[in-house]
Scaffold this motif. Structure first.
Motif, PDB file in Angstrom:
ATOM      1  N   GLY A   6      -2.218  44.295  49.338  1.00  0.00           N
ATOM      2  CA  GLY A   6      -2.131  42.854  49.165  1.00  0.00           C
ATOM      3  C   GLY A   6      -1.085  42.200  50.036  1.00  0.00           C
ATOM      4  O   GLY A   6      -0.425  42.828  50.856  1.00  0.00           O
ATOM      5  N   LYS A   7      -0.965  40.889  49.812  1.00  0.00           N
ATOM      6  CA  LYS A   7       0.018  40.078  50.533  1.00  0.00           C
ATOM      7  C   LYS A   7       1.134  39.695  49.565  1.00  0.00           C
ATOM      8  O   LYS A   7       0.926  39.642  48.364  1.00  0.00           O
ATOM      9  CB  LYS A   7      -0.640  38.819  51.103  1.00  0.00           C
ATOM     10  N   PHE A   8       2.281  39.359  50.136  1.00  0.00           N
ATOM     11  CA  PHE A   8       3.452  39.079  49.331  1.00  0.00           C
ATOM     12  C   PHE A   8       4.150  37.810  49.788  1.00  0.00           C
ATOM     13  O   PHE A   8       4.175  37.504  50.975  1.00  0.00           O
ATOM     14  CB  PHE A   8       4.453  40.238  49.434  1.00  0.00           C
ATOM     15  N   ALA A   9       4.733  37.107  48.820  1.00  0.00           N
ATOM     16  CA  ALA A   9       5.689  36.047  49.096  1.00  0.00           C
ATOM     17  C   ALA A   9       7.063  36.699  48.980  1.00  0.00           C
ATOM     18  O   ALA A   9       7.286  37.515  48.088  1.00  0.00           O
ATOM     19  CB  ALA A   9       5.559  34.914  48.096  1.00  0.00           C
ATOM     20  N   PHE A  10       7.966  36.363  49.869  1.00  0.00           N
ATOM     21  CA  PHE A  10       9.306  36.944  49.857  1.00  0.00           C
ATOM     22  C   PHE A  10      10.286  35.817  49.582  1.00  0.00           C
ATOM     23  O   PHE A  10      10.292  34.810  50.290  1.00  0.00           O
ATOM     24  CB  PHE A  10       9.607  37.588  51.214  1.00  0.00           C
ATOM     25  N   VAL A  11      11.087  35.972  48.546  1.00  0.00           N
ATOM     26  CA  VAL A  11      12.112  34.991  48.203  1.00  0.00           C
ATOM     27  C   VAL A  11      13.458  35.681  48.324  1.00  0.00           C
ATOM     28  O   VAL A  11      13.661  36.758  47.746  1.00  0.00           O
ATOM     29  CB  VAL A  11      11.924  34.443  46.769  1.00  0.00           C
ATOM     30  N   GLY A  12      14.361  35.080  49.087  1.00  0.00           N
ATOM     31  CA  GLY A  12      15.650  35.729  49.250  1.00  0.00           C
ATOM     32  C   GLY A  12      16.707  34.807  49.801  1.00  0.00           C
ATOM     33  O   GLY A  12      16.447  33.651  50.150  1.00  0.00           O
ATOM     34  N   LEU A  13      17.904  35.348  49.862  1.00  0.00           N
ATOM     35  CA  LEU A  13      19.030  34.640  50.462  1.00  0.00           C
ATOM     36  C   LEU A  13      18.869  34.669  51.982  1.00  0.00           C
ATOM     37  O   LEU A  13      18.102  35.472  52.519  1.00  0.00           O
ATOM     38  CB  LEU A  13      20.340  35.304  50.039  1.00  0.00           C
ATOM     39  N   PRO A  14      19.586  33.816  52.687  1.00  0.00           N
ATOM     40  CA  PRO A  14      19.428  33.763  54.149  1.00  0.00           C
ATOM     41  C   PRO A  14      19.595  35.122  54.834  1.00  0.00           C
ATOM     42  O   PRO A  14      18.822  35.463  55.730  1.00  0.00           O
ATOM     43  CB  PRO A  14      20.515  32.780  54.587  1.00  0.00           C
ATOM     44  N   CYS A  15      20.554  35.923  54.398  1.00  0.00           N
ATOM     45  CA  CYS A  15      20.757  37.230  55.029  1.00  0.00           C
ATOM     46  C   CYS A  15      19.581  38.159  54.751  1.00  0.00           C
ATOM     47  O   CYS A  15      19.215  38.991  55.598  1.00  0.00           O
ATOM     48  CB  CYS A  15      22.073  37.866  54.573  1.00  0.00           C
ATOM     49  N   GLU A  16      18.966  38.027  53.584  1.00  0.00           N
ATOM     50  CA  GLU A  16      17.805  38.854  53.261  1.00  0.00           C
ATOM     51  C   GLU A  16      16.587  38.419  54.069  1.00  0.00           C
ATOM     52  O   GLU A  16      15.803  39.260  54.524  1.00  0.00           O
ATOM     53  CB  GLU A  16      17.537  38.782  51.759  1.00  0.00           C
ATOM     54  N   ILE A  17      16.428  37.109  54.267  1.00  0.00           N
ATOM     55  CA  ILE A  17      15.346  36.607  55.114  1.00  0.00           C
ATOM     56  C   ILE A  17      15.560  37.104  56.540  1.00  0.00           C
ATOM     57  O   ILE A  17      14.630  37.551  57.212  1.00  0.00           O
ATOM     58  CB  ILE A  17      15.270  35.062  55.093  1.00  0.00           C
ATOM     59  N   GLN A  18      16.796  37.048  57.008  1.00  0.00           N
ATOM     60  CA  GLN A  18      17.101  37.519  58.355  1.00  0.00           C
ATOM     61  C   GLN A  18      16.764  38.996  58.497  1.00  0.00           C
ATOM     62  O   GLN A  18      16.173  39.421  59.504  1.00  0.00           O
ATOM     63  CB  GLN A  18      18.579  37.273  58.662  1.00  0.00           C
ATOM     64  N   ALA A  19      17.087  39.798  57.490  1.00  0.00           N
ATOM     65  CA  ALA A  19      16.762  41.229  57.527  1.00  0.00           C
ATOM     66  C   ALA A  19      15.250  41.442  57.549  1.00  0.00           C
ATOM     67  O   ALA A  19      14.747  42.298  58.296  1.00  0.00           O
ATOM     68  CB  ALA A  19      17.385  41.937  56.330  1.00  0.00           C
TER      69      ALA A  19
END
Length: 168
Positions: A6-19
């Motif tokens: 499947g597909k996923f939505a990713f929710v995170g802090l800026p550093c987690e999005i950057q990673a």
């Protein structure tokens, strides 16, 4: 995510999005798996030493803490700490140690951060608590579409009456 269907939505802090974005450049399969990213505004995270320091100032024994809830009972709310005994301690906003994480108790990564507002997310969102002169009383968050995907998602939610949005 790599091994799940499947597909996923990713929710995170800026550093987690950057990673995640960096991982997507290395492993192209992630581009197909991640439908979109929502980034949360961040002012840094305290280390456990920062939490211990703050709780000592509040007169709370960290070893006795069962649960911590922020924004209680509702936005903007206050800090509520439930002890193992069941006792609840409420720390009102003016009494909270604002910015105690800073350079003394912050994670080293936070000190070097240049992206408090999740620039690499499809949508970024954060608190509108300090915008009293600008926002309406019922408006609690800032939401920014940073990509076409993000703009399309926000527009879909608005058209489905899931979000009340005001352009600024």
């Amino acid at each position: 995510i790599r091994h799940a269907d499947g597909k996923f939505a990713f929710v995170g802090l800026p550093c987690e999005i950057q990673a995640l974005r960096k991982a997507q450049t290395i492993d192209k399969r992630l581009n197909e798996k991640i439908a979109f990213c929502i980034g949360l505004y961040c002012g840094g995270r305290p280390t456990i030493l920062g939490q211990k320091f703050a709780f000592e100032r509040y007169g709370i024994d960290l070893a006795e803490v069962e649960k911590i809830k922020y924004r209680q009972p509702e936005w903007p709310g206050h800090l509520m700490v439930t002890l193992k005994s069941g006792e609840e301690i409420h720390v009102q906003k003016p009494e909270q140690l604002q910015g105690f994480s800073g350079q003394i108790f912050g994670h080293p990564r936070c000190i070097l951060c240049h992206d408090a507002t999740a620039d690499l997310a499809d949508i970024s969102t954060g608190d509108a608590i300090r915008l009293e002169d600008f926002r309406e009383p019922e408006e609690k968050s800032i939401v920014v579409a940073r990509t076409k995907t993000g703009l399309d998602l926000l527009e879909s939610a608005r058209l489905a009456n899931r979000l009340n949005l005001r352009a600024v």
